[in-house]
Design a protein around this motif. Structure first.
Motif, short mmCIF file in Angstrom:
data_model
loop_
_atom_site.label_atom_id
_atom_site.label_comp_id
_atom_site.label_asym_id
_atom_site.label_seq_id
_atom_site.Cartn_x
_atom_site.Cartn_y
_atom_site.Cartn_z
N CYS A 23 -11.08 41.76 8.04
CA CYS A 23 -12.49 41.75 7.62
C CYS A 23 -13.45 41.32 8.74
CB CYS A 23 -12.67 40.86 6.40
SG CYS A 23 -11.80 41.52 4.95
N MET A 33 -10.65 46.78 -3.35
CA MET A 33 -10.90 45.95 -2.16
C MET A 33 -9.59 45.30 -1.69
SD MET A 33 -13.65 42.93 -1.79
CE MET A 33 -15.03 44.01 -1.53
N THR A 34 -9.43 45.26 -0.38
CA THR A 34 -8.19 44.69 0.15
C THR A 34 -8.10 43.19 -0.14
OG1 THR A 34 -6.85 44.38 2.14
CG2 THR A 34 -9.21 44.28 2.44
N TYR A 40 -18.16 41.16 1.26
CA TYR A 40 -17.44 40.16 2.06
C TYR A 40 -18.41 39.12 2.62
CZ TYR A 40 -15.03 38.21 6.13
OH TYR A 40 -14.50 37.36 7.07
N PHE A 88 -17.91 47.55 8.18
CA PHE A 88 -18.59 47.69 6.89
C PHE A 88 -18.71 46.37 6.13
CE2 PHE A 88 -16.58 51.82 7.81
CZ PHE A 88 -17.74 52.58 7.90
N ARG A 89 -18.43 45.28 6.79
CA ARG A 89 -18.39 44.02 6.05
C ARG A 89 -19.75 43.61 5.49
NH1 ARG A 89 -17.62 39.36 10.75
NH2 ARG A 89 -19.66 38.49 10.38
N CYS A 122 -19.83 45.40 1.60
CA CYS A 122 -18.76 45.41 0.59
C CYS A 122 -18.74 44.14 -0.24
CB CYS A 122 -17.41 45.60 1.25
SG CYS A 122 -16.89 44.13 2.15
N CYS A 175 -14.32 44.25 10.65
CA CYS A 175 -14.61 45.48 9.91
C CYS A 175 -16.10 45.77 10.02
CB CYS A 175 -14.21 45.31 8.45
SG CYS A 175 -14.77 46.66 7.42
S1 SF4 Z 1 -14.91 43.62 5.19
FE1 SF4 Z 1 -14.94 44.61 3.21
S2 SF4 Z 1 -14.73 46.83 3.62
FE2 SF4 Z 1 -14.10 45.69 5.43
S3 SF4 Z 1 -11.87 45.44 5.26
FE3 SF4 Z 1 -12.81 43.58 4.44
S4 SF4 Z 1 -13.01 43.98 2.24
FE4 SF4 Z 1 -12.66 46.00 3.24
#
Ligand code: SF4
Length: 272
Positions: free
Chosen positions: A254, A247-248, A265, A259-260, A263, A257
């Motif tokens: 984020c 994970m970043t 977040y 996909f938040r 994951c 993002c």
């Molecule tokens: S929200 Fe989650 S998947 Fe998206 S960049 Fe941040 S850590 Fe990565």
């Protein structure tokens, strides 16, 4: 989970949507000019309003989420706004802002010298860009996609890219990649191709130049390097190893993002 990931892959943002609407309308206007139809700014602006209204409604009603409401369309063909999906409280205001930005972009483009010179040039010298199949070229066995806005060879070979957002250092790399597409498709020499980034918002600005050989080589190398990096991480068959995708720690991306929601977040549980 797989469906959830697919659902999230289809999310877009108002910023991306307004960019694609502006590009579609400018592209459509130039196709019209090719067939003798004059461009009318007010008609173009009305189209923006209508398209954004329709997309907003689709997204607000979550049409993408219902087999019955989709009526045979794929979820990826229906607008699913990040701002709705993640419950922003001011989506209507943001949509109005997006419309205003798109209007400014159209005013900048259609009122510009470069537009004037295009519409008064000979359409026979405009290059055909495949509208149905996403334009691509082969770079040493890699299929590279290049979504060129407009190209002509009226005076000299020229590629024009409409920019609806701010200036980024990577913009010139993107244009260098387009010059590689033009080399593969039309046999244009990259170092003799004029590349034009036309920034339409917040104010009109042009960056027009002919790339140096080194810039073009660097763009080709960058594609090959990033492709090798992806191949090293992603097996040709079977599942990818999640351990290869830590994970970043840089959370600046984020908020936007798509996909938040899966994951960790959103919930604060950031253990992958
Ligand atoms: S929200 Fe989650 S998947 Fe998206 S960049 Fe941040 S850590 Fe990565």
């Amino acid at each position: 989970m797989r469906w959830k990931v697919y659902e999230m892959r289809c999310i877009t943002t108002l910023a991306k949507l307004r960019g694609s609407v502006v590009h579609d309308i400018l592209g459509g206007s130039l196709r019209g000019v090719r067939h003798g139809v004059d461009v009318d700014l007010q008609t173009a602006k009305d189209s923006v309003t209508e398209i954004l209204r329709t997309k907003y409604q689709e997204s607000y009603m979550r049409i993408w989420d219902s087999f019955e409401k989709r009526q045979g369309r794929k979820p990826s063909e229906i607008c699913n706004l990040h701002e709705h999906y993640y419950n922003f409280t001011d989506v209507a205001d943001r949509t109005r802002d997006a419309r205003n930005v798109a209007w400014t972009c159209l005013e900048s483009a259609i009122g510009s010298d470069i537009w004037d010179s295009i519409v008064n040039s000979d359409p026979k010298k405009w290059m055909e860009i495949d509208e149905d199949d996403f334009p691509n070229f082969d770079l040493g066995g890699i299929k590279v996609y290049a979504n060129i806005d407009f190209a002509h060879q009226c005076d000299k070979p020229t590629i024009i890219d409409w920019k609806t957002g701010p200036k980024y250092p990577s913009d010139r790399k993107q244009l260098a990649v387009y010059s590689l597409y033009a080399k593969a498709r039309w046999d244009w020499k990259p170092t003799e191709t004029t590349l034009v980034a036309a920034y339409l918002y917040p104010e009109y600005q042009l960056d027009a130049y002919v790339p140096e050989a080194g810039e073009v080589e660097e763009a080709a190398d960058m594609i090959k390097r990033s492709f090798d990096e992806m191949l090293a991480l992603e097996p040709a068959f079977g599942n990818a190893d999640i351990e290869n995708y830590p994970m970043t720690q840089d959370k600046r991306s984020c908020e936007w993002c798509r996909f938040r929601g899966i994951c960790g977040y959103e919930t604060g549980d950031e253990t992958p």
